[in-house]
Design an enzyme around this catalytic site. Structure first.
Site, mmCIF file in Angstrom:
data_model
loop_
_atom_site.group_PDB
_atom_site.id
_atom_site.type_symbol
_atom_site.label_atom_id
_atom_site.label_comp_id
_atom_site.label_asym_id
_atom_site.label_seq_id
_atom_site.Cartn_x
_atom_site.Cartn_y
_atom_site.Cartn_z
ATOM 1 N N ASP A 54 -4.836 4.007 -16.577
ATOM 2 C CA ASP A 54 -5.142 3.834 -18.009
ATOM 3 C C ASP A 54 -4.423 2.581 -18.514
ATOM 4 O OD1 ASP A 54 -5.603 4.383 -20.921
ATOM 5 O OD2 ASP A 54 -6.232 6.339 -20.153
ATOM 6 N N ASP B 245 -26.707 46.808 -23.021
ATOM 7 C CA ASP B 245 -26.621 47.098 -21.587
ATOM 8 C C ASP B 245 -27.961 46.736 -20.950
ATOM 9 O OD1 ASP B 245 -25.165 48.220 -19.315
ATOM 10 O OD2 ASP B 245 -26.791 49.699 -19.297
HETATM 11 N N1 SAM Z 1 -10.218 10.948 -19.532
HETATM 12 C C1 SAM Z 1 -9.425 11.456 -20.610
HETATM 13 C C2 SAM Z 1 -9.904 12.798 -21.053
HETATM 14 O O1 SAM Z 1 -10.999 13.242 -20.683
HETATM 15 O O2 SAM Z 1 -9.163 13.428 -21.798
HETATM 16 C C3 SAM Z 1 -9.345 10.494 -21.804
HETATM 17 C C4 SAM Z 1 -10.616 10.125 -22.424
HETATM 18 S S1 SAM Z 1 -10.425 9.047 -23.798
HETATM 19 C C5 SAM Z 1 -11.883 9.330 -24.668
HETATM 20 C C6 SAM Z 1 -10.665 7.443 -23.118
HETATM 21 C C7 SAM Z 1 -9.504 6.945 -22.312
HETATM 22 O O3 SAM Z 1 -9.862 5.704 -21.738
HETATM 23 C C8 SAM Z 1 -8.268 6.687 -23.136
HETATM 24 O O4 SAM Z 1 -7.157 7.270 -22.520
HETATM 25 C C9 SAM Z 1 -8.153 5.189 -23.170
HETATM 26 O O5 SAM Z 1 -6.824 4.727 -23.272
HETATM 27 C C10 SAM Z 1 -8.773 4.811 -21.852
HETATM 28 N N2 SAM Z 1 -9.274 3.430 -21.854
HETATM 29 C C11 SAM Z 1 -10.029 2.825 -22.781
HETATM 30 N N3 SAM Z 1 -10.286 1.547 -22.424
HETATM 31 C C12 SAM Z 1 -9.661 1.350 -21.247
HETATM 32 C C13 SAM Z 1 -9.573 0.253 -20.371
HETATM 33 N N4 SAM Z 1 -10.186 -0.896 -20.658
HETATM 34 N N5 SAM Z 1 -8.873 0.389 -19.246
HETATM 35 C C14 SAM Z 1 -8.239 1.573 -18.939
HETATM 36 N N6 SAM Z 1 -8.312 2.654 -19.731
HETATM 37 C C15 SAM Z 1 -9.011 2.551 -20.872
#
Ligand code: SAM
Length: 644
Positions: free
Chosen positions: A489, A88
């Protein structure tokens, strides 16, 4: 480390913190203590006028809090803790005890009283040692102490006072301020233990543990015990028990008749005890190194139990026998017993006697129920499977990764493409789903804290770049009713979005497929980059930020969410260790990210260390005619950013 051996001696004990304070939880977690949190139901309503000094009041409150939990647990939680810690903290000035303010006016009264003056912060701590006798009676021994720290406030203007009160920070803190956050700005100096002001005197606590668990017969602990008096360092001991070492390294509590017991023991017995203690207390036993050596066994125990769905099987009942579990997970009784016992020893499961027939049964701990059962709302089950399936094989090639300075995806999985997200291995449905499930589960645990980190009411549209399953987008739309979010994505990820759609219909979340290095990004007035930048080299980050900078109009927001390393790049060690298996990316500090973003015209507004798995920084895109010039060097920017 002087104090770690004491902490490590508690690793096989059920240690309970009888406090809901996130600050105490953080201090003890950082010290490496493993414990459960069971907040006390004891109301802080002791009559202050009955106590001669403020610290007596704080100590008594701490004691009552800890005892309430120690006495409740055997009945409500059906287990007896070994140690319960209560604390506390009170702030005192001019003989008055200031606790938590009841409302803003109360906070104003407290803070104006503290303005320009020195005050004392006392934390009373009680360590309750519980000892089960004959399987039914429980003996409680209390060791308590207090720590005082002097704090001087600067002169506070009315404006500062109200700005601070309106931040909301004072409301749940003794004396109406939190020294570890915004309240730190009000403080001119601190004399004594800083953590004591935060809420827990760690150093004194560890010393006290040393006294309890390390003391050979003629050590100060015994002196305290025999005299039952105030120790010279200000700690008050009401120890009326002695921790006795035994050969197997366990401790046993022994009633000593108000401290007279030890002197009644025969000399011969004392000598035996002394040599046993010497064996137990050898300072050259490297407990912490042994813990590190065994770390992989703990991880693999958790992975295997998760993969075999042990926590799911146990969730449907109030305890199953070894044979029942082995049958349900389709495994040998011999192997299952070892796995279950290992899980018990690291605190994932409990082994108890069944109420009806006294048979030993296993059941989930509270933490297992919350985080390890696969369909619990905060389940980490999918992330654990990802660690087992992807991270574990990568770590088994760590030596090659270090020697070659490259990711080991090819050795581990035959991945040929430099960009692992685009590789055929990851495009396999089962691998992709496992990865997406893992991302989804982390967001379930941490997404709300990220989504609510800042006031985003001025934004109407957001785009979550690399938004994966949409988990973060759903958290954002839930937290901000005026916001619509587009998840951007790769096409193969967007294809799977329906598997992750929440039951409640979210018409403010939409999905666009594309490559953030090549394709146009959707228009929005807030961009979210959650766990994206750490995956890429500075060069790739610059390529992505160049695109973002072009699409962002002045005033556009950019919310970055990552694990933020400290300036020395030491903590959180979770982030530092994660970097070992990264393809080309790296973990960065807040300063590191700010440096990168500033180069593309993004000005840091606020930084939020959430205390959860991910932190967040809010940036604003600067306009070409804005007067403000970019600050050279990120530490200057951090100082100008608002820490929330
Ligand atoms: N933002 C989310 C989270 O915090 O849970 C996902 C993070 S994960 C580490 C990275 C994400 O980036 C994945 O969903 C992956 O598919 C996407 N990613 C990787 N390269 C990419 C690209 N060139 N264009 C679009 N998305 C991409």
């Amino acid at each position: 480390m002087l104090l770690n051996p004491v902490i490590s001696k508690l690793s096989n004990k059920l240690v309970v913190l009888a406090s809901a304070s996130p600050r105490r939880l953080e201090i003890l977690t950082n010290a490496g203590l493993r414990f459960e949190v069971v907040p006390s139901w004891f109301k802080e309503t002791l009559d202050k006028s009955l106590f001669k000094t403020p610290y007596q009041y704080a100590v008594e409150t701490a004691k009552q809090k800890a005892l309430e939990v120690a006495q409740r647990m055997p009945f409500k939680h059906l287990k007896t803790p070994d140690i319960v810690i209560g604390a506390d903290t009170v702030v005192t000035i001019d003989g008055l005890i200031l606790e938590k303010p009841t409302d803003k006016q109360d906070a104003y009264r407290m803070l104006s009283r503290l303005s320009g003056k020195e005050h004392s912060v006392f934390t009373g701590v009680a360590i309750v040692l519980c000892h089960e006798q004959n399987g039914s009676e429980i003996e409680y021994k209390v060791v308590d102490f207090f720590e005082e720290t002097k704090v001087k406030f600067a002169d506070l203007s009315e404006e500062m006072l109200w700005e601070y009160i309106n931040s909301g920070e004072p409301m749940d803190k003794a004396g109406g301020y939190g020294i570890q956050a915004l309240g730190g700005m009000l403080v001119e100096y601190v004399h004594g233990d800083f953590l004591n002001v935060v809420g827990f005197p760690l150093n004194h606590f560890c010393k006290q543990l040393g006294v309890i668990f390390n003391s050979p017969p003629e050590s100060p602990a015994l002196k305290i015990k025999r005299e039952d008096s105030r120790a010279s360092d200000g700690s008050r001991s009401v120890v009326n028990s002695l921790s006795k070492c035994v050969t197997n390294g366990e401790f046993e509590l022994q009633e000593t008749n108000n401290g007279k017991g030890a002197s009644q023991k025969s000399t011969q017995k004392q000598n035996v005890m002394r040599s046993e203690c010497a064996k137990f207390d050898r300072k050259d036993v490297p407990h912490s190194i042994m813990d590190l050596i065994d770390g992989f066994k703990v991880s693999k125990t958790l992975f295997t139990a998760s993969k075999l769905k042990v926590f799911d099987v146990l969730n449907s009942s109030n305890g199953l026998t070894l044979e029942e579990i082995a049958g349900q997970i389709n495994a040998s009784v011999f192997g299952t017993e070892r796995l279950l016992d290992a899980a018990v020893s690291v605190g994932l499961l409990e082994r108890v006697k069944h109420q009806d027939d006294g048979h030993a049964v296993y059941r989930n701990t509270e933490q297992a129920r919350q985080f390890l059962v696969s369909d619990s709302p905060l389940s980490l089950h999918a992330y654990i499977l990802h660690c087992d399936g992807i991270v574990w094989p990568l770590f088994s090639h760590l030596e090659d990764a270090v020697k070659e300075g490259t990711s080991q995806h090819e050795r581990a999985f035959g991945v040929m493409n430099k960009d692992m997200f685009q590789d055929v291995y990851y495009s396999q449905d089962n691998v992709k789903m496992r990865f997406m499930n893992a991302m989804h589960s982390i967001v379930n645990v941490t997404g709300k804290d990220v989504a609510t980190a800042f006031d985003l009411s001025s934004y109407k549209t957001a785009c979550d770049i690399g938004g994966c399953t949409g988990a973060m987008a759903y958290q954002f739309t839930e937290a901000h009713p005026g916001l619509s979010v587009t998840v951007f994505d790769l096409p193969q990820v967007i294809d799977m979005r329906r598997h992750f759609q929440p039951k409640a219909h979210h018409d403010r979340v939409s999905f666009v497929a594309g490559d953030f290095f090549k394709d146009d990004l959707p228009k929005a007035d807030l961009y979210i980059l959650a766990r994206i930048l750490h995956d890429w080299s500075d060069e790739k980050v610059h390529a992505l930020l160049t695109k973002l900078s072009k699409v962002c109009t002045p005033g556009c927001g950019l919310l970055l969410s990552e694990i933020l390393l400290d300036q020395e790049r030491r903590r959180p060690s979770r982030a530092v260790l994660q970097a070992l298996s990264m393809t080309e990316g790296k973990q960065r500090s807040a300063a590191g990210y700010i440096d990168l973003l500033e180069k593309h015209g993004f000005i840091v507004k606020q930084i939020k260390y959430t205390g959860n798995l991910l932190d967040a920084i809010l940036f604003i895109k600067e306009g070409p005619n804005d007067k403000r010039t970019l600050l050279a060097g990120s530490s200057a920017s951090i100082e100008t950013a608002e820490l929330v």
